[in-house]
Design an enzyme around this catalytic site. Structure first.
Site, PDB file in Angstrom:
ATOM      1  N   GLU A   1     -45.060  -6.223 -29.084  1.00 16.51           N
ATOM      2  CA  GLU A   1     -46.333  -6.942 -29.117  1.00 16.51           C
ATOM      3  C   GLU A   1     -46.759  -7.469 -30.482  1.00 16.51           C
ATOM      4  O   GLU A   1     -47.927  -7.781 -30.672  1.00 16.51           O
ATOM      5  CB  GLU A   1     -47.458  -6.061 -28.536  1.00 16.51           C
ATOM      6  CG  GLU A   1     -47.139  -5.563 -27.132  1.00 16.51           C
ATOM      7  CD  GLU A   1     -48.331  -4.980 -26.399  1.00 16.51           C
ATOM      8  OE1 GLU A   1     -48.987  -5.729 -25.682  1.00 16.51           O
ATOM      9  OE2 GLU A   1     -48.590  -3.776 -26.558  1.00 16.51           O
TER      10      GLU A   1
ATOM     11  N   GLU B   1     -42.527  -9.972 -27.965  1.00 20.41           N
ATOM     12  CA  GLU B   1     -41.633  -9.089 -27.249  1.00 20.41           C
ATOM     13  C   GLU B   1     -42.386  -7.820 -26.905  1.00 20.41           C
ATOM     14  O   GLU B   1     -43.606  -7.742 -27.100  1.00 20.41           O
ATOM     15  CB  GLU B   1     -40.344  -8.828 -28.040  1.00 20.41           C
ATOM     16  CG  GLU B   1     -40.529  -8.755 -29.547  1.00 20.41           C
ATOM     17  CD  GLU B   1     -41.003  -7.401 -30.003  1.00 20.41           C
ATOM     18  OE1 GLU B   1     -42.224  -7.175 -29.961  1.00 20.41           O
ATOM     19  OE2 GLU B   1     -40.177  -6.589 -30.422  1.00 20.41           O
TER      20      GLU B   1
END
Length: 913
Positions: free
Chosen positions: A447, A444
């Site tokens: 990271e 997401e």
């Protein structure tokens, strides 16, 4: 390592210089990331960017924005006998001297009171030179010596293989590696020069030993981490205070020296005037700043933001906007992470889209179109996806896939109205990749986690709806239908994947940061990372990013689960600071400094929570966009972001929380400037002026929220119902009746009743009884009809109703001082409904008895008039059920005594305490 057999050297200087000892010097590092200035010419001919930090110049980028070629250029002052002081040890100020040009001025004042150094920075619009106007003042009347210490790291040379060599050429200092040269020259000319190796034969080592410049070295025999030292021809006394210093670049030392001398010949006045003119022309080409900018601080940060955003674009790879011209924490000191440096001066599709959106709203559509062209022609991979990030020329750097980054270019293309065949080919490839690989994401937007992310899924849904509209424009009905079908399916399952109903923070459903298997009620655990717990229950990790579902038009701002999640996120992640309210990214976030302020790094033990992710100003902007969607005022969010900037208006990634060591709400050592934050500030300013979020794709909002449908053909909504008629008015209820609305394309399914703009009831008939009202209070009611597809029509005329006096409210208020530091304090209050009916729209009142002043508060809307303090219920928790309690609090200041208030009222009735 470069040797003399690999380069063509200019003629040796007239005097014979000794070879510097101590090669190759200490392992080089990059400067801290908390920059106070960042500038470049608006021209593309001058491919050089400077950064400022800690009273001096830090990294200089050349020949592109992905290649730091200078570590720093500092100044040192000495009297030649008793002291030697660095500019970094002074009292410092950095400001923009022109609100419409990136001309930064640093003023360094010695803590000893002996000298002041003022440096004003520009770049030469015609060539790659950083030019400094230097004013050196003795504050004692005694003559001093001023030295420049220059530490090149040409071509982003690696930490273990620095190959720079350097020497004196006439009255200038030159350096080069196998691809780049630099030259440091001055007018009037330097009076002494030397090149040595960091930590052994550099100028600081020389000067601090006896306060004199004794060494005159060159470092041509062996490459390494070199430092070049020059004595300026000024003493600080009247008539000997001004110097112009040029740092030029080229393909080798000769070319760089020619560049620097050409800039010096032009003179600071002419170069700075041309530099300013370029920025003035650019700013004048934009839209005038929006009227939402009220304070001078907000206006200054806005002006800085549009220029800083434009400066984040590379001048060779047009449209490539880096995340930040910095290397924070271990990214700049630990070569095991990145060697040579990469990190923040790489290109992320998400960041590019955010910066492009900011510039688009400011009036620079050409920049947004260059960004889109870069994403599609340089970054997009053959399978239609986009890399996690890339170098400036589009080469994949980090190799994970973030699905919101695949969707972002599609949304940007739709926003720009790009529906031509070539654009469609890129959009189709990206949308097909989303269908084939979503909704789950390998990472997401933070990271370090994969799974079902509400923010990422919202981006995928929005991307598919935008792609469907572009498919329609290109006559591809099959793709259009496929994209819409998948978007609708994911929209209907979004909550099932990401909203828990049995989490630890609320009895009501709320969004999670991410779920690993799409089951939000399962206690699946995962490693949060960055010294956080390695077995966190996914139901205990929340994230403000869930509001992306509203910003992108996928869910309504008054969706019950959105409203339920806001207080959870505020309680778990929000903090009120003197500069406003900000939020952490998620529970146990460790991406930030250590608790003592030491730098973030890999390798700390899980569960140790050694490092702490601080507060992100970005979230204030995102909350502001949500509040606009909810019909609320977002001015405070804009003010908070502006207050969190540096003196010169730079916005960073993070600000300090109350863990410290810095003052809460002020910039940390994180990446500053952060282009993403500047884009958010510009976008919020224009959204406030428009009264809605300008980053919401209307095609998505029209489909799922039945709003913003102008230009997006769809069914005709119902008409407005008749004006409601009030009857059976009591102290806490009223009955409303109205005449039916005229049906639109579809039949009418029911009516929504709104109290002061908030929806309070949904019925299928033509009447509703509204309860939970407060005595002796005036309300405004409207009604809207909705059809069988959920499409809502316009509101009825409003009806004003005032409830009767009724009986006194039964309530209890407890008040406690949680901390007190002599001049300020934090206090917490608990309001309990001890009555027999719910408290609606509760309003707490009390008076300070000792002249205390309210600073800010949380979990309510706070205000003060004289000694009287009022706390009004927020929209998300305005009703207090029988027996229920709510906890609120505030920060205050005082002088002298700090007595507790003694009397409290709720909705005008006195409470027990």
């Amino acid at each position: 390592m470069l040797t003399t057999t690999l380069v063509a050297l200019p003629a040796a200087p007239a005097q014979a210089l000794d070879n510097a000892p101590g090669a190759p010097g200490t392992n080089p590092t990059w400067a801290p990331a908390n920059k106070t200035g960042f500038g470049t010419s608006k021209t593309t001919d001058s491919k050089v960017w400077f950064t400022l930090q800690d009273g001096g110049m830090s990294e200089v980028y050349y020949p592109d924005l992905g290649t730091p070629s200078v570590r720093d250029l500092r100044f040192v002052v000495s009297d030649g006998s008793s002291f030697t002081e660095r500019d970094s040890d002074s009292t410092q100020s950095t400001k923009l001297v022109d609100p419409k040009a990136l001309i930064f001025q640093q003023t360094d004042t010695a803590k000893s009171g002996k000298w002041r150094l003022t440096k004003t920075y520009v770049t030469d619009p015609a060539r790659p030179t950083v030019l400094m106007d230097v004013k050196f003042e003795s504050l004692t009347g005694q003559p001093y010596q001023l030295y420049a210490l220059y530490n090149p790291r040409l071509g982003n040379s690696g930490a273990y293989g620095s190959d720079d060599i350097g020497w004196t050429s006439g009255d200038a200092l030159v350096a080069q590696d196998n691809t780049i040269g630099s030259a440091l020259a001055a007018s009037p000319a330097f009076t002494a020069t030397s090149t040595g190796y960091q930590g052994t034969s550099d100028g600081w080592s020389d000067l601090r030993s006896d306060n004199k410049m004794d060494w005159q070295y060159e470092a041509r025999q062996r490459g390494g981490n070199i430092v070049q030292t020059a004595r300026l021809a000024v003493t600080g006394v009247s008539g000997s205070q001004s110097s112009t210093v040029a740092l030029g670049f080229g393909g080798n030392a000769d070319a760089a020296l020619s560049t620097a001398r050409s800039t010096l010949s032009a003179g600071y006045a002419a170069v700075s005037a041309a530099y300013a003119s370029g920025w003035h022309d650019y700013v004048s080409s934009l839209k005038p700043p929006p009227p939402s900018l009220v304070t001078q601080r907000e206006k200054d940060v806005y002006n800085a933001s549009v220029m800083i955003l434009a400066s984040h674009e590379d001048k060779t790879n047009r449209g490539a906007f880096v995340a930040s011209p910095t290397m924070p924490w271990a990214w700049g000191t630990n070569p095991n992470l990145e060697n040579p440096s990469g990190a923040y001066h790489l290109v992320w599709a998400r960041d590019v889209s955010g910066k492009a959106g900011g510039l688009l709203t400011a009036g620079d559509p050409a920049a947004a179109e260059r960004a889109l062209n870069y994403l599609f022609t340089k970054q997009q991979k053959s399978d239609g996806s986009f890399p996690q990030n890339s170098t400036l020329d589009g080469r994949e750097h980090w190799t994970n896939t973030q699905m919101d980054e695949v969707a972002a270019p599609i949304i940007l293309a739709w926003t720009l109205g790009k529906k031509d065949a070539d654009t469609w080919s890129h959009v189709r490839a990206a949308a097909d990749y989303i269908i084939g690989n979503g909704p789950i994401t390998k990472q997401e937007r933070w990271e370090n986690q994969g799974g079902y992310s509400p923010a990422t899924i919202a981006a995928e849904i929005a991307g598919l709806v935008c792609a469907a509209d572009i498919a329609k424009a290109n006559g591809d009905t099959a793709k259009q239908q496929a994209y819409l079908a998948k978007a609708d399916d994911w929209q209907s399952h979004l909550k099932g994947w990401t909203v828990t109903t049995n989490g630890p923070y609320s009895s009501k459903p709320y969004f999670l940061r991410i779920t690993k298997n799409g089951d939000p009620n399962n206690g699946t655990t995962y490693d949060v990372g960055d010294s956080g717990p390695n077995n966190a229950d996914q139901r205990a990790v929340v994230d403000p990013s869930f509001l992306e579902t509203v910003r992108l038009g996928v869910l309504a701002p008054d969706d019950p689960d959105i409203l339920n999640t806001i207080p959870v996120v505020d309680q778990q992640l929000g903090e009120n600071t003197p500069n406003g309210q900000f939020w952490h990214r998620y529970n146990w976030d460790g991406y930030g400094e250590q608790r003592n302020g030491g730098e973030w790094n890999f390798g700390f033990q899980p569960n140790s929570q050694t490092t702490v992710g601080r507060l992100w100003p970005l979230f204030a902007g995102e909350r502001g966009e949500y509040e606009l969607a909810a019909g609320k005022n977002a001015d405070a969010r804009l003010a908070a972001m502006a207050a969190a900037s540096t003196e010169a208006g730079l916005l960073g990634e993070q600000v300090w929380d109350h863990v410290g060591p810095g003052a809460a709400g002020t910039p940390t050592y994180s990446a500053t400037p952060l282009g993403w934050a500047h884009g958010q500030f510009v976008r919020l300013a224009w959204s406030i002026a428009a009264g809605r979020s300008l980053s919401t794709p209307s095609i998505v909002a029209c489909r799922y929220l039945h709003t913003q449908c102008d230009g997006n053909p769809q069914d005709t909504p119902p008409g407005a119902p008749g004006k409601p008629v009030a009857s059976d008015i009591t102290s806490n209820s009223v009955k409303l009746t109205w005449t039916a609305a005229t049906a639109g394309t579809n039949s009418i399914a029911g009516y929504d009743v709104y109290r002061d703009g908030d929806k309070v009831a949904s019925v299928t008939g033509l009447s509703a009884t509204i309860t939970g009202l407060s005595p002796k209070t005036t309300y405004s009611f409207t009604v809207k009809a909705k059809d069988s597809t959920g499409l809502t029509g316009p509101a009825s005329p409003a009806t004003s109703v005032t409830t009767t006096a009724g009986s006194s409210t039964s309530c209890k208020v407890t008040y406690s001082v949680q901390s007190d530091w002599g001049t300020g304090f934090t206090a917490g209050l608990t309001i309990t409904n001890t009555g027999t009916s719910p408290l609606s729209n509760w309003k707490l009142g009390f008076s300070f008895a000792g002249g205390q002043q309210l600073s800010n508060g949380w979990a309510a809307s706070w205000s003060q008039s004289g000694a009287q303090v009022t706390a009004t219920a927020p929209s998300y928790s305005s009703d207090l059920a029988v027996g229920a309690s709510v906890e609120i609090g505030f920060i205050g200041s005082y002088s002298g005594a700090n007595p507790n208030p003694t009397t409290f009222t709720v909705n005008g009735a006195t409470c027990n305490s």
